[in-house]
Design a protein around this motif. Sequence first.
Motif, PDB file in Angstrom:
ATOM      1  N   HIS A  80     -48.475  10.228 -26.092  1.00 56.29           N
ATOM      2  CA  HIS A  80     -48.483   9.735 -25.264  1.00 56.29           C
ATOM      3  C   HIS A  80     -48.654   8.681 -25.067  1.00 56.29           C
ATOM      4  O   HIS A  80     -48.907   7.969 -26.455  1.00 56.29           O
ATOM      5  CB  HIS A  80     -49.708  10.369 -24.321  1.00 56.29           C
ATOM      6  CG  HIS A  80     -50.537   9.709 -23.158  1.00 56.29           C
ATOM      7  ND1 HIS A  80     -50.398  10.306 -21.895  1.00 56.29           N
ATOM      8  CD2 HIS A  80     -50.644   7.807 -22.762  1.00 56.29           C
ATOM      9  CE1 HIS A  80     -51.026   9.823 -21.050  1.00 56.29           C
ATOM     10  NE2 HIS A  80     -50.533   7.714 -21.990  1.00 56.29           N
ATOM     11  N   GLY A  81     -47.915   7.631 -24.843  1.00 61.92           N
ATOM     12  CA  GLY A  81     -47.798   6.193 -24.927  1.00 61.92           C
ATOM     13  C   GLY A  81     -46.679   5.280 -25.812  1.00 61.92           C
ATOM     14  O   GLY A  81     -45.979   4.643 -25.947  1.00 61.92           O
ATOM     15  N   GLY A 118     -51.581   0.853 -32.566  1.00 58.55           N
ATOM     16  CA  GLY A 118     -52.697   0.683 -31.181  1.00 58.55           C
ATOM     17  C   GLY A 118     -52.834   2.550 -31.284  1.00 58.55           C
ATOM     18  O   GLY A 118     -53.325   3.508 -32.388  1.00 58.55           O
ATOM     19  N   THR A 119     -53.574   2.379 -29.851  1.00 57.44           N
ATOM     20  CA  THR A 119     -54.534   3.738 -30.174  1.00 57.44           C
ATOM     21  C   THR A 119     -53.849   4.929 -28.991  1.00 57.44           C
ATOM     22  O   THR A 119     -53.543   3.897 -27.503  1.00 57.44           O
ATOM     23  CB  THR A 119     -55.741   3.665 -29.558  1.00 57.44           C
ATOM     24  OG1 THR A 119     -56.201   2.620 -30.540  1.00 57.44           O
ATOM     25  CG2 THR A 119     -57.064   5.016 -29.045  1.00 57.44           C
ATOM     26  N   TYR A 120     -52.939   5.998 -29.175  1.00 57.41           N
ATOM     27  CA  TYR A 120     -51.957   6.485 -28.462  1.00 57.41           C
ATOM     28  C   TYR A 120     -52.976   7.745 -28.538  1.00 57.41           C
ATOM     29  O   TYR A 120     -54.137   8.860 -29.613  1.00 57.41           O
ATOM     30  CB  TYR A 120     -51.034   6.852 -29.090  1.00 57.41           C
ATOM     31  CG  TYR A 120     -50.314   4.813 -29.216  1.00 57.41           C
ATOM     32  CD1 TYR A 120     -50.092   4.863 -27.536  1.00 57.41           C
ATOM     33  CD2 TYR A 120     -50.273   4.647 -30.017  1.00 57.41           C
ATOM     34  CE1 TYR A 120     -49.423   3.766 -27.851  1.00 57.41           C
ATOM     35  CE2 TYR A 120     -49.782   3.042 -29.881  1.00 57.41           C
ATOM     36  CZ  TYR A 120     -49.436   2.523 -28.216  1.00 57.41           C
ATOM     37  OH  TYR A 120     -48.985   1.215 -28.852  1.00 57.41           O
ATOM     38  N   ARG A 135     -55.033  19.222 -27.783  1.00 56.59           N
ATOM     39  CA  ARG A 135     -54.985  17.984 -28.284  1.00 56.59           C
ATOM     40  C   ARG A 135     -56.117  16.622 -28.539  1.00 56.59           C
ATOM     41  O   ARG A 135     -56.449  17.076 -29.364  1.00 56.59           O
ATOM     42  CB  ARG A 135     -55.357  16.562 -26.386  1.00 56.59           C
ATOM     43  CG  ARG A 135     -56.765  17.091 -26.539  1.00 56.59           C
ATOM     44  CD  ARG A 135     -56.957  18.299 -25.071  1.00 56.59           C
ATOM     45  NE  ARG A 135     -58.852  18.399 -25.200  1.00 56.59           N
ATOM     46  CZ  ARG A 135     -59.867  18.042 -25.972  1.00 56.59           C
ATOM     47  NH1 ARG A 135     -60.129  17.645 -26.876  1.00 56.59           N
ATOM     48  NH2 ARG A 135     -60.887  18.656 -25.182  1.00 56.59           N
ATOM     49  N   ALA A 136     -54.790  15.278 -29.120  1.00 51.77           N
ATOM     50  CA  ALA A 136     -55.804  14.824 -29.862  1.00 51.77           C
ATOM     51  C   ALA A 136     -55.359  13.738 -30.018  1.00 51.77           C
ATOM     52  O   ALA A 136     -54.411  13.266 -29.559  1.00 51.77           O
ATOM     53  CB  ALA A 136     -56.081  15.629 -31.421  1.00 51.77           C
ATOM     54  N   ALA A 137     -56.287  12.338 -31.268  1.00 50.96           N
ATOM     55  CA  ALA A 137     -55.679  10.703 -31.858  1.00 50.96           C
ATOM     56  C   ALA A 137     -54.672  10.841 -32.339  1.00 50.96           C
ATOM     57  O   ALA A 137     -54.931  11.420 -32.829  1.00 50.96           O
ATOM     58  CB  ALA A 137     -56.725  10.349 -31.963  1.00 50.96           C
ATOM     59  N   PHE A 138     -54.026  10.118 -32.039  1.00 52.81           N
ATOM     60  CA  PHE A 138     -52.927   9.147 -32.324  1.00 52.81           C
ATOM     61  C   PHE A 138     -52.789   7.963 -32.598  1.00 52.81           C
ATOM     62  O   PHE A 138     -52.756   7.833 -32.201  1.00 52.81           O
ATOM     63  CB  PHE A 138     -51.466  10.566 -31.649  1.00 52.81           C
ATOM     64  CG  PHE A 138     -50.620   9.303 -32.523  1.00 52.81           C
ATOM     65  CD1 PHE A 138     -49.602  11.020 -33.509  1.00 52.81           C
ATOM     66  CD2 PHE A 138     -49.656   8.167 -32.915  1.00 52.81           C
ATOM     67  CE1 PHE A 138     -48.327  10.919 -34.028  1.00 52.81           C
ATOM     68  CE2 PHE A 138     -48.266   8.455 -33.543  1.00 52.81           C
ATOM     69  CZ  PHE A 138     -47.496   9.373 -34.050  1.00 52.81           C
ATOM     70  N   ILE A 139     -53.071   7.590 -34.269  1.00 48.92           N
ATOM     71  CA  ILE A 139     -53.205   6.406 -33.756  1.00 48.92           C
ATOM     72  C   ILE A 139     -52.113   5.662 -34.717  1.00 48.92           C
ATOM     73  O   ILE A 139     -51.466   6.028 -35.896  1.00 48.92           O
ATOM     74  CB  ILE A 139     -54.723   6.442 -35.376  1.00 48.92           C
ATOM     75  CG1 ILE A 139     -56.180   6.694 -34.130  1.00 48.92           C
ATOM     76  CG2 ILE A 139     -54.822   5.120 -35.602  1.00 48.92           C
ATOM     77  CD1 ILE A 139     -56.126   6.075 -33.327  1.00 48.92           C
ATOM     78  N   ILE A 140     -51.465   4.360 -34.706  1.00 51.51           N
ATOM     79  CA  ILE A 140     -50.506   3.865 -35.539  1.00 51.51           C
ATOM     80  C   ILE A 140     -51.289   2.955 -35.769  1.00 51.51           C
ATOM     81  O   ILE A 140     -51.277   1.043 -34.972  1.00 51.51           O
ATOM     82  CB  ILE A 140     -48.935   3.464 -34.278  1.00 51.51           C
ATOM     83  CG1 ILE A 140     -48.819   4.810 -33.420  1.00 51.51           C
ATOM     84  CG2 ILE A 140     -48.332   2.709 -34.907  1.00 51.51           C
ATOM     85  CD1 ILE A 140     -47.850   4.249 -32.438  1.00 51.51           C
ATOM     86  N   ASP A 141     -51.460   2.359 -36.941  1.00 53.37           N
ATOM     87  CA  ASP A 141     -51.724   1.118 -38.282  1.00 53.37           C
ATOM     88  C   ASP A 141     -50.476   0.097 -37.970  1.00 53.37           C
ATOM     89  O   ASP A 141     -49.925   0.178 -37.934  1.00 53.37           O
ATOM     90  CB  ASP A 141     -52.150   1.355 -39.395  1.00 53.37           C
ATOM     91  CG  ASP A 141     -53.796   1.891 -38.584  1.00 53.37           C
ATOM     92  OD1 ASP A 141     -54.067   2.207 -38.489  1.00 53.37           O
ATOM     93  OD2 ASP A 141     -53.706   3.260 -40.409  1.00 53.37           O
TER      94      ASP A 141
END
Length: 617
Positions: A80-81, A118-120, A135-141
Amino acid sequence: MKVSNILSLFSLLAVTFAKTHTWYYETGWVTANPDGMYEREVIGFNGTWPLPILRITKGDTVNLYLKNGFTDRNTSLHFHGLFQEGSSQMDGPEMVTQCPIAPGDTFLYNFTVTDQAGTYWYHSHTSGQYGEGMRAAFIIDDTEDLPFDYDEEVILTVSEWYHDTSDVLMPQFLSVYNPTGAEPIPSSILFNDSYNYSWDVKPDTTYYLRIVNVGRFVSQYLYMEDHDFEVVEVDGVWVDSNTTSMIYITTAQRYGVLVKTKSDTSKNYAFMAGIDTDMLDTIPSSLTLNTTNTISYSSDNDAVESYTVDDYDFLDDFYLKPKSNTTLFDDPDYTITVDVAMDNLNNGVNYAFFNNITYTRPKVPTLHTVLSAGNDSADAVVYGTNTHSFVLQHNDVVDIVVNNFDTGKHPFHLHGHIFQVIERYAPVDDDDDPVTYNVSDHAAFPDYPMMRDTVYLNPQAYIVLRFKADNPGVWFFHCHIEWHLDQGLALVLVEAPELIQSNDTQQLTQNHIDVCNNVGVAYEGNAAANTKDYLDITGQNVQVKNLPAGFTARGIVALVFSALTAILGLCTIGFYGMSDIKDIEERVARDLDVDLDSDKEDDVNEEIVDGSSSSTR
């Protein structure tokens, strides 16, 4: 050294140090009790739940092998995103960009994140599954320094929770016995997939709190006792900081906030999460509307008490300014105007509509139609009448105007893009008639509009979204309340189809084709799976026929309850008719207030007069 050479060097270094992340996950049922009230099955990966938080760095490549471990249902996965530039086939929604993954089959999601940080989050895009815990968080540094300072990072997910599974809830929801389309009421709300959560903090510390609403339905109000949120990110977009005491977060939205803790550790504080009750048709006494979580400075402190507010005065995200200082895009080259409505079709079920069209899946995924339709791909006819598809030209500025004729709120999400929110109308009075967008009479658009990928639409009001069609692909635009998506509140954007066809990275992988073959879905053809004449959509999937003129949801309610009353009446007659009940005549006479003795006397007199009495003359 020239600036251009320096930039090229940094780009080369970023590519050199980029990583490839390879994950292998298999779906399956896992027993869990996240709210501590009811144990049930949830969807896990590799036998565990909650799902893992996935983390990469901008420029990295992802290879995620998803095996369908179910025996009785398909599955899919959406990031997502993420823009999925050049990799539209990895976006995830079934029959939009991919075929469903059949039981026992494996799909490789392979993509590179080139210019996002960011936060996805990631979730199943198969009906009912992300509400079951997939579902769970996906973080892109970021590869660059962030535009703010902090000491530690914390990831927080919020959602509602149901004790019944989607297998139970969905047939009840999409049913003739639910003609008004009332959404199932949650059993509870979760805070980091638990209830009465405790967040252990250190004094004098600035936390970067990444908040994700991974729910399927309700928006939530978040507020803290004697602490503030400093908003610095929305949906992966850095924004000028804005301090607030309360955040309103819809399903699928993300907020990045800074929270500064106190020096004094002698007290713990409440962290509240409240349901937007305007979204509920009924409020059962068993549902806790405001849950109390803890900002814990010390386990030795007294337990926190419920902390409530008199007024939900939350941050209006419309006024957040992107850190990039991106100005308002030029006037639109193309405008899509859709009216939202909820209504019943001929089967009595309540559906959701854009311009009287409820999204109905094609027989071939829309992206596959693009890739196989040749020159016909520029004609929206090939995508079917019930996918509500729009063909966009490359680099066009596009406005999406959404007029809401419904009395409920709707969080809308656009795949493949972020958009500028250039107007969002809020009705002054709940009793007002719906207000629609007037292109010649509206508020002034902001110079630096807020940008994100999910935004809420007020009841009986409108929003205007603007974006650049600079990402060739097939992109879903839909309400992110999963119940409403299942009702058909979606449309499809086919962006620069000729560029999709000419891009090598957009061509279907062999694994993708195999997945289609294994699930029995064609990977070529128009919406009707016709490969001979793409403009002939005979046999396409279409929505249920309309109700007869003048038949309303209220009429369906009356019909349903009349039918139920008739059935109960027949059952009652049958019961009494077949039962050997002592003194049945006396009981019925008493219920009808009839003098049975008088009736018997009349009968005897009538028999004597008729000469039919059995008495001896």
